[in-house]
Design a protein around this motif. Structure first.
Motif, PDB file in Angstrom:
ATOM      1  N   MET A   1       1.198  -1.473  -0.569  1.00  0.00           N
ATOM      2  CA  MET A   1      -0.686  -0.046   0.336  1.00  0.00           C
ATOM      3  C   MET A   1       0.903   1.355   0.309  1.00  0.00           C
ATOM      4  N   LEU A   2       1.799   0.836   0.632  1.00  0.00           N
ATOM      5  CA  LEU A   2       3.546   2.464   0.684  1.00  0.00           C
ATOM      6  C   LEU A   2       3.640   2.637  -0.853  1.00  0.00           C
ATOM      7  N   ALA A   3       3.620   1.581  -1.808  1.00  0.00           N
ATOM      8  CA  ALA A   3       4.374   1.405  -3.215  1.00  0.00           C
ATOM      9  C   ALA A   3       3.393   1.621  -3.863  1.00  0.00           C
TER      10      ALA A   3
ATOM     11  N   GLU B   1      -1.692  -1.407  -3.495  1.00  0.00           N
ATOM     12  CA  GLU B   1      -3.073  -1.461  -3.101  1.00  0.00           C
ATOM     13  C   GLU B   1      -3.535  -1.017  -2.717  1.00  0.00           C
ATOM     14  N   ARG B   2      -4.545  -0.209  -3.129  1.00  0.00           N
ATOM     15  CA  ARG B   2      -5.376   0.881  -2.292  1.00  0.00           C
ATOM     16  C   ARG B   2      -6.190   0.800  -1.437  1.00  0.00           C
ATOM     17  N   PRO B   3      -5.641   0.968  -0.346  1.00  0.00           N
ATOM     18  CA  PRO B   3      -6.451   0.813   1.045  1.00  0.00           C
ATOM     19  C   PRO B   3      -8.046   0.862   1.237  1.00  0.00           C
ATOM     20  N   THR B   4      -8.433   0.121   1.893  1.00  0.00           N
ATOM     21  CA  THR B   4      -9.988   0.247   1.795  1.00  0.00           C
ATOM     22  C   THR B   4     -10.444   0.987   2.742  1.00  0.00           C
TER      23      THR B   4
ATOM     24  N   ILE C   1       2.867  11.124   2.818  1.00  0.00           N
ATOM     25  CA  ILE C   1       4.678  10.964   2.604  1.00  0.00           C
ATOM     26  C   ILE C   1       4.775  12.446   2.071  1.00  0.00           C
ATOM     27  N   ASP C   2       5.520  13.266   3.354  1.00  0.00           N
ATOM     28  CA  ASP C   2       6.236  14.513   3.297  1.00  0.00           C
ATOM     29  C   ASP C   2       5.108  15.291   2.794  1.00  0.00           C
ATOM     30  N   ASP C   3       4.307  15.203   3.816  1.00  0.00           N
ATOM     31  CA  ASP C   3       2.375  16.188   4.108  1.00  0.00           C
ATOM     32  C   ASP C   3       2.306  16.044   2.599  1.00  0.00           C
ATOM     33  N   GLN C   4       1.760  14.889   1.782  1.00  0.00           N
ATOM     34  CA  GLN C   4       1.453  14.896   0.426  1.00  0.00           C
ATOM     35  C   GLN C   4       0.468  12.965   0.729  1.00  0.00           C
ATOM     36  N   ASP C   5      -0.498  13.929   0.211  1.00  0.00           N
ATOM     37  CA  ASP C   5      -1.617  12.360   0.921  1.00  0.00           C
ATOM     38  C   ASP C   5      -0.726  11.891  -0.787  1.00  0.00           C
ATOM     39  N   VAL C   6      -0.991  10.054  -0.470  1.00  0.00           N
ATOM     40  CA  VAL C   6      -0.913   9.565  -1.399  1.00  0.00           C
ATOM     41  C   VAL C   6      -1.398   8.270  -1.898  1.00  0.00           C
ATOM     42  N   THR C   7      -2.357   8.818  -0.933  1.00  0.00           N
ATOM     43  CA  THR C   7      -3.634   7.454  -1.025  1.00  0.00           C
ATOM     44  C   THR C   7      -3.607   6.685  -2.039  1.00  0.00           C
ATOM     45  N   ALA C   8      -4.249   7.405  -3.356  1.00  0.00           N
ATOM     46  CA  ALA C   8      -4.873   7.340  -4.401  1.00  0.00           C
ATOM     47  C   ALA C   8      -3.783   7.370  -5.275  1.00  0.00           C
TER      48      ALA C   8
ATOM     49  N   GLU D   1       3.481   7.156  -9.889  1.00  0.00           N
ATOM     50  CA  GLU D   1       3.603   8.380  -9.580  1.00  0.00           C
ATOM     51  C   GLU D   1       3.921   8.877  -8.338  1.00  0.00           C
ATOM     52  N   ARG D   2       4.451   7.990  -7.900  1.00  0.00           N
ATOM     53  CA  ARG D   2       4.746   8.144  -6.282  1.00  0.00           C
ATOM     54  C   ARG D   2       6.124   8.370  -6.056  1.00  0.00           C
ATOM     55  N   PRO D   3       6.653   9.294  -4.752  1.00  0.00           N
ATOM     56  CA  PRO D   3       8.216   8.980  -4.902  1.00  0.00           C
ATOM     57  C   PRO D   3       8.745   8.257  -3.952  1.00  0.00           C
ATOM     58  N   VAL D   4       8.025   7.058  -4.693  1.00  0.00           N
ATOM     59  CA  VAL D   4       8.435   5.563  -3.266  1.00  0.00           C
ATOM     60  C   VAL D   4       9.156   4.690  -4.420  1.00  0.00           C
ATOM     61  N   ASN D   5       9.968   4.093  -3.902  1.00  0.00           N
ATOM     62  CA  ASN D   5      10.594   2.798  -5.252  1.00  0.00           C
ATOM     63  C   ASN D   5      10.521   1.654  -4.058  1.00  0.00           C
ATOM     64  N   MET D   6      10.688   0.377  -4.618  1.00  0.00           N
ATOM     65  CA  MET D   6      11.333  -0.503  -3.955  1.00  0.00           C
ATOM     66  C   MET D   6      12.000  -1.687  -4.420  1.00  0.00           C
ATOM     67  N   MET D   7      12.102  -1.972  -3.014  1.00  0.00           N
ATOM     68  CA  MET D   7      13.463  -3.181  -3.597  1.00  0.00           C
ATOM     69  C   MET D   7      12.260  -4.719  -3.356  1.00  0.00           C
ATOM     70  N   PHE D   8      11.977  -5.483  -4.678  1.00  0.00           N
ATOM     71  CA  PHE D   8      11.475  -6.400  -4.592  1.00  0.00           C
ATOM     72  C   PHE D   8      12.086  -7.877  -4.418  1.00  0.00           C
TER      73      PHE D   8
END
Lengths: 324, 385
Positions: B67-69, B72-75, B81-88, B93-100
């Motif tokens: 959900m952070l990545a 998945e969308r929270p129910t 993140i950094d005061d920006q609502d990223v829920t949707a 477009e997220r300033p987030v990267n993931m190591m799988f």
């Protein structure tokens, strides 16, 4: 035990069990024999039913037509002495070069096969993709629906298209009844109907290898692409498409190769001017009873097809390399 | 000391009520049909933290990470993140990267192309792209392997490519899904420290999902212990280990001896618990708010119990508090430590860990040895749930 002692031990072991060793050696050879027998089976099959007939056809292609039975001159004759006389003619091949009919037929066949392959790809890729992405329970059913037409005779299915495409066939009647067209469209006995027939018939051969490829694609790769800032359609172009290339090549070869030599579809659905090499072959063989020219046409056709097969093989080898 | 409080502010921002969290998870719930994977989770993660989500498989930690990545969308609930609502916000477009966990390296691209992929999506100019890819590969020491394809690399190298690919975009938040699970033990230990050094160097906020408590404790500044979709406890590794708030966390992190009992008396900080399971009285120096007569659990870590051989004979004196006589039933020799399981009667086994201080083949305490166990009042814990 010292090294020397161990060596001595080994040597004496060797002397004592000379007989045992021989048996052992024989046993070791046995599974190897079993393996070569298994490998030999397909070779024998291909030799008997592919290579031998091919050599016969090659031989006939080098002879001349005569009115006799069989209707061609023998390649080898024993007139006198111990050595057979070779009578090989390249006339048939020269004839193929001289008469533009054959060139046009070859080119037209390749053209029709290429366009049909492209059509199969454009229709088959989304279908394969859709099946691969469908829930597991629906997947089996969808695949079954792709394979289902094989349960009916190929000839009948091609024949059925006549009823669909003809002047007062299904499509024309529906379109006229709806008032979309004022008079029936000429959809049968031209190149269009040949394309329809080939694409319809060979679509499963495109879908199945593509499905096999797309189905095992790792979903996390697309997630990784999205995570790295890639929009879905771009992720498809830069990840899914290149990774499905082996499936695209396999499917295209399975469509292209038989489509080039296709006879039934142009014969039933094509017009009088739909020139395809399969029909030329049929004419030479059955109508003109010119076995040597028909054989030469076959040999050249095989050469035309060998090139894409070699490309296919090399692509397969490359894929193997990547997967290892 | 003004200096000390300043360090507390930057190194331990969660202690500073003024500090603004960098990542806020606010009442996030995720349901898959009937199943609730993540149940009303709220977490604050601060800038440059290495935050671990720890839990057994199926506890919802991976769902929370996804959900952070953005996969998945929270129910319900919000993620900022950094005061920006990223829920949707979609993942791309997220300033987030993931190591799988599987690394998810693109098999048809070289190491270099894999690392450059994210920058290409942002249309980074060629010269800068090249420099940044080189930098990232340098950071994970993969420079010489830049032209290799992923299948030509070892597991450890692939892990580092995945890390470089996730770091090169300088995300606000880096998510790591079981980053070390696919490596063997020795390499895992080495990589743990590498990962910490890299995090220190780049200063990116890390969120690590792991089921391995040792990994979580080594890596993280703080961790959240999760169970059945809920966060059971949040704290630094030592807080969670030394002061678990529930029986679940006490039991999940490390091993622990737990005795059920009733509060008999409360004398200032000293709580006395009568425990039939222990077969005697236990005393714990605790601030826990408990009432007399309440059912509680007293927990003691195995390494905090001392074990001593009991002399033969001697009349059995009245039981002291926090002490028990027993018979060694099992010894596990682990090299650095030995684990004893001591039967103290009425079917209760107590686990005791001892550091093997002296090199000796002969055991000072052997199987079936009669021993006395004891511990002081301030190593025990009172747990009321």
């Amino acid at each position: 035990m010292s090294v020397a002692a161990r060596k001595e031990q080994a040597r004496s072991d060797g002397r004592v069990s000379a007989l045992g060793k021989a048996t052992w050696r024989a046993l070791r050879r046995l599974p190897l024999k079993g393996r070569s027998a298994v490998v030999a089976a397909p070779y024998i099959w291909l030799g008997l039913f592919f290579l031998v007939p091919f050599i016969i056809v090659l031989k006939i292609s080098l002879s001349q037509m005569i009115v006799a039975r069989p209707p061609f001159t023998p390649l080898l004759t024993w007139t006198e002495g111990w050595w057979p006389q070779v009578q090989a003619y390249l006339d048939n091949y020269v004839w193929l070069l001289q008469d533009p009919l054959y060139w046009i037929a070859y080119l037209n066949s390749v053209k029709i096969a290429l366009i049909s392959t492209l059509g199969c790809l454009l229709i088959g890729y989304p279908m394969a993709y859709g099946i691969a992405k469908a829930p597991a329970t629906a997947r089996t059913l969808l695949l079954l629906m792709v394979i289902l037409p094989f349960w009916t005779s190929f000839l009948l299915r091609v024949y059925a298209w006549i009823g669909i495409l003809k002047q007062n066939g299904l499509i024309n009647n529906v379109l006229m009844w709806l008032g979309i067209i004022p008079e029936p469209l000429a959809m049968l006995h031209n190149d269009f109907s040949v394309y329809v027939g080939i694409i319809y018939s060979y679509l499963p051969f495109m879908i199945l290898p593509l499905y096999a490829n797309l189905e095992k694609m790792d979903v996390s790769l697309l997630e990784a692409a999205a995570d790295l800032g890639c929009k879905p359609w771009k992720a498809f172009l830069s990840v899914t498409l290149p990774l499905s290339l082996p499936g695209i090549v396999a499917g295209s070869m399975l469509v292209f190769i038989p489509a080039v030599g296709e006879f039934v579809i142009p014969e039933l659905l094509g017009g009088p001017d739909t020139l395809m090499i399969g029909r030329v072959l049929w004419n030479e063989f059955f109508n003109n009873r010119d076995w040597p020219v028909a054989s030469a046409v076959t040999i050249v056709l095989i050469l035309v097809l060998v090139i894409p097969i070699v490309i296919f093989q090399r692509q397969q080898a490359k894929t193997q390399d990547v997967l290892e | 000391m003004p200096e000390a409080s300043a360090t507390a502010g930057t190194l331990e921002p969660w202690r500073d009520p003024q500090a603004r969290p960098y990542v806020r998870i606010e009442g996030v719930t995720k349901r898959f049909g009937e199943f609730t994977a993540v149940d009303d989770v709220s977490l604050d993660i601060f800038r440059s933290e290495l935050f671990a989500l720890l839990g057994a498989s199926g506890c919802g930690k991976t769902t929370l990470l996804r959900m952070l990545a953005g996969f998945e969308r929270p129910t319900s609930g919000r993620i900022l993140i950094d005061d920006q609502d990223v829920t949707a916000m979609p993942p791309y477009e997220r300033p987030v990267n993931m190591m799988f966990q599987s690394y998810a390296l693109f098999p048809h691209m070289s190491v270099e192309q894999n690392v450059a992929f994210g920058l290409k999506q942002d249309s980074v100019p060629k010269a800068e792209l090249k420099a940044r890819v080189g930098e990232a590969l340098e950071l994970v020491q993969l420079g010489p392997w830049a032209r290799r394809k992923p299948h030509q690399l070892s597991g450890g190298q692939r892990q580092r490519v995945a890390l470089a690919r996730a770091l090169v975009k300088r995300p606000k938040l880096l998510l790591l899904d079981e980053p070390l699970a696919a490596l063997d033990k020795k390499l895992r230990e080495k990589t743990q420290f590498e990962l910490m050094n890299i995090q220190d160097e780049v200063g990116v906020t890390f969120v690590v999902v792991t089921h391995d408590q040792e990994e979580a404790m080594t890596l993280s500044t703080r961790m959240a212990v999760m169970d059945r979709g809920r966060v059971m406890q949040v704290g630094t590794p030592s807080e969670v280990y030394e002061f678990p708030s529930t029986r679940f966390t006490a039991d999940f992190i490390g091993s622990i001896n737990v005795f059920e009992g009733r509060v008999r008396s409360i004398d200032g900080d000293l709580v006395v618990v009568e425990s039939p399971q222990f077969g005697g009285e236990l005393e714990v120096a605790s601030q826990a708010r408990v009432a007399q007569g309440q059912t509680v659990w007293v927990a003691v870590r195995p390494e905090k119990i001392s074990i001593a051989p009991r002399g033969e004979g001697g009349a059995k004196e009245g039981r002291r508090r926090n002490a028990a006589d027993g018979v060694v039933q099992d010894i596990a020799y682990l090299g650095d430590t030995s684990v004893f399981r001591v039967d103290i009667g009425n079917g209760t086994l107590i686990e005791v860990t001892q550091t093997n201080l002296f090199r000796s083949i002969e055991r000072p305490i052997d199987w079936d040895a009669r021993v006395t166990l004891s511990w002081t009042a301030n190593v025990g814990l009172i747990l009321s749930e």
